[in-house]
Design a protein around this motif. Structure first.
Motif, PDB file in Angstrom:
ATOM      1  N   SER A  22      47.781 -47.981  11.567  1.00  0.00           N
ATOM      2  CA  SER A  22      47.791 -46.873  12.529  1.00  0.00           C
ATOM      3  C   SER A  22      48.629 -45.738  11.955  1.00  0.00           C
ATOM      4  CB  SER A  22      48.372 -47.341  13.863  1.00  0.00           C
ATOM      5  OG  SER A  22      49.767 -47.583  13.737  1.00  0.00           O
ATOM      6  N   GLU A  23      48.378 -44.543  12.430  1.00  0.00           N
ATOM      7  CA  GLU A  23      49.138 -43.390  11.951  1.00  0.00           C
ATOM      8  C   GLU A  23      50.625 -43.535  12.293  1.00  0.00           C
ATOM      9  OE1 GLU A  23      47.946 -41.150   9.876  1.00  0.00           O
ATOM     10  OE2 GLU A  23      46.170 -42.416   9.993  1.00  0.00           O
ATOM     11  N   GLN A  24      50.901 -44.165  13.429  1.00  0.00           N
ATOM     12  CA  GLN A  24      52.301 -44.382  13.806  1.00  0.00           C
ATOM     13  C   GLN A  24      52.999 -45.290  12.805  1.00  0.00           C
ATOM     14  OE1 GLN A  24      53.282 -47.014  17.134  1.00  0.00           O
ATOM     15  NE2 GLN A  24      54.589 -45.381  17.963  1.00  0.00           N
ATOM     16  N   LYS A  38      56.812 -44.538   6.141  1.00  0.00           N
ATOM     17  CA  LYS A  38      57.122 -43.431   5.231  1.00  0.00           C
ATOM     18  C   LYS A  38      58.536 -42.919   5.457  1.00  0.00           C
ATOM     19  CE  LYS A  38      55.188 -39.073   3.523  1.00  0.00           C
ATOM     20  NZ  LYS A  38      56.440 -38.299   3.488  1.00  0.00           N
ATOM     21  N   SER A  82      46.654 -47.152  -0.482  1.00  0.00           N
ATOM     22  CA  SER A  82      46.327 -46.567   0.820  1.00  0.00           C
ATOM     23  C   SER A  82      44.881 -46.812   1.209  1.00  0.00           C
ATOM     24  CB  SER A  82      46.602 -45.061   0.794  1.00  0.00           C
ATOM     25  OG  SER A  82      47.989 -44.817   0.639  1.00  0.00           O
ATOM     26  N   ARG A 102      52.137 -45.845   9.678  1.00  0.00           N
ATOM     27  CA  ARG A 102      52.262 -45.130   8.397  1.00  0.00           C
ATOM     28  C   ARG A 102      53.466 -44.190   8.419  1.00  0.00           C
ATOM     29  NH1 ARG A 102      48.092 -45.531   4.756  1.00  0.00           N
ATOM     30  NH2 ARG A 102      46.115 -46.353   5.571  1.00  0.00           N
ATOM     31  N   ALA A 103      53.609 -43.471   9.540  1.00  0.00           N
ATOM     32  CA  ALA A 103      54.711 -42.510   9.636  1.00  0.00           C
ATOM     33  C   ALA A 103      56.066 -43.209   9.636  1.00  0.00           C
ATOM     34  CB  ALA A 103      54.550 -41.664  10.905  1.00  0.00           C
TER      35      ALA A 103
END
Length: 445
Positions: free
Chosen positions: A204-206, A212, A198, A208-209
């Motif tokens: 971007s957080e998008q 996941k 990581s 990553r989400a």
């Protein structure tokens, strides 16, 4: 031939050795046999040795004759049963490591009271390219049970389980008369790919989400999800221009799922989709990574490999609800992908676009690339603005070029360079130097 027969018969003979070790029980044994791909030889060898136990006698031999013939048929002038000496060959047992094993081995056991016996034999057949496993026991059920025990243990304790693998496939080759010159073979290799943690990737957080939820959680929380009716499988397609981090995202997934078997498939190994999914089932939970999927699985109207495309879709459709197998594909050209593959939930359930980073992500990526350099005099905001539309791959190369330019101010003996804004301006001008308007696109804009 008589001379050769006498010559070989002067050496220790395998059937004589078996008679010596198990006596009259030899004629009572019944055989069972199984052929498996050659890449399983290492796992089978260790599983067979464990199943035989410490009290079994070990005979290393590449003798080709089948075990049932050695036990139950007599010799003649055409039969050569000399034990010989098995060649020892290296087998990879992990990334960068290997061990030497004999090409053939017998394990012979007889109980102390002479009431029971069994024989296990494993041969690496260089003609067929297979691992040949045989067992002889007092009944067919016992012989088959030994085979099943070894195969199950070889999968459960496999050196490949939980590793990053790369597949190499060679197709069958025949001569002008139709005779097989080279058997088809699937080789399973430990991949040199290094997982990306990581802290070593900028997403971007998008993104990553999405990664996941659609890949990582299915592996790390599969029991909880299965208990609530969520199948532990999914198809994901990463698409976007070259150099935008698709391969790095795959390497990041490897890092986030250390107990999962990661299987990378490219090029000719895609020609045997069935073998790829058999491997994934054997070592599940697993993720199959198909890079540059559009090269093989493009639209069927122009696809020269429709049979392979159909096999892939059949395999993905055939995954059972309890099978923990996900498929992650990457492509630079989603418009060339077969619609029935990318637009069908259950095959590809999530498409993730990975394009050129926005200003905030570019700034984060630039800081990440500069983490090991003296960059205190740099205006990161300006650097981010100058690379509007650039891919991550371009920015990475840009930093290297700027560092090279900065090093020109130093003597060969000097230490670390203090980077200046002009180093990046000169590097950017040089990298974009072209009268061709398409050059920007080519280099990563």
């Amino acid at each position: 031939m008589g001379f050769l027969s006498n010559l070989f018969n002067s050496e220790p003979q395998m059937d004589d050795r078996l008679e010596e070790l198990i006596g009259p029980l030899k004629s009572l044994l019944v055989c069972s046999a199984l052929e498996l791909p050659e890449y399983r030889y290492l796992d089978l060898y260790h599983a067979a040795a464990a199943r035989a136990g410490d009290h079994a006698k070990v005979i290393e031999s590449e003798l080709m004759e089948e075990l049932t013939q050695l036990l139950h048929t007599g010799r003649n002038q055409w039969t050569v049963r000399a034990i010989g000496k098995a060649n020892r060959v290296p087998f990879a047992n992990g990334p960068g490591s290997e061990e030497f094993l004999p090409n053939g081995c017998f394990w012979v056991y007889r109980s102390g009271d002479n009431s029971s016996a069994f024989v296990i034999r494993l041969l690496r057949n260089r003609v067929t390219g297979k691992a040949h496993l045989e067992a002889a026991a007092p009944s067919p059920e016992l012989a088959e049970g030994i085979i099943n025990d070894i195969v199950e243990a070889s999968s459960r304790n496999s050196v490949y389980r939980g590793k990053i693998l790369h597949l190499s496939y060679s197709s069958e080759r025949r001569d002008e008369y139709g005779d097989v010159e080279k058997q088809e073979m699937l080789r399973v290799l430990f991949s040199p790919i290094t997982p990306v943690g990581s802290a070593d990737i900028v997403l971007s957080e998008q993104h990553r989400a999405l990664l996941k939820r659609n890949v990582i959680d299915l592996a790390t929380r599969r029991e909880l999800l299965k208990a609530n009716g969520v199948p532990p499988k999914r198809g994901v397609l990463l698409h976007g221009p070259p150099g935008t981090g698709k391969t790095y995202a795959c390497r990041h997934l490897c890092n986030e799922m250390p107990e999962v078997t990661h299987i990378f498939v490219t090029g000719s190994s895609l020609a045997n989709v069935g073998a790829v999914f058999s491997l994934a089932r054997l070592f599940q939970p697993s993720v199959v990574f198909v890079e540059d999927a559009d090269l093989m699985f493009n639209n069927r109207d122009v696809n020269m490999n429709t049979g392979i495309l159909g096999e892939l879709m059949d395999q993905m459709d055939g995954l059972r609800v309890h099978e923990a197998i996900s498929v992650v594909m990457t492509t630079n050209a989603i418009d060339r992908m077969e619609d029935a593959l990318k637009d069908r939930p259950g095959r590809i359930s999530q498409c993730i676009y990975m394009g050129a980073p926005d200003a905030d992500l570019r700034a984060r990526f630039i800081r990440h690339q500069l983490r090991d350099y003296d960059s205190g005099h740099l205006d990161i905001g300006t650097l981010s603005a100058e690379t509007d539309g650039a891919s991550q791959a371009f920015i990475k190369e840009w930093v290297f070029r700027a560092v090279q330019i900065g090093c020109e101010r130093l003597s060969d003996e000097a230490g670390a360079v203090a980077l200046q804004q002009t180093d990046f301006s000169e590097a950017l001008s040089e990298m974009r130097l072209s009268e061709d308007r398409s050059a920007g696109k080519i280099i990563g804009f």
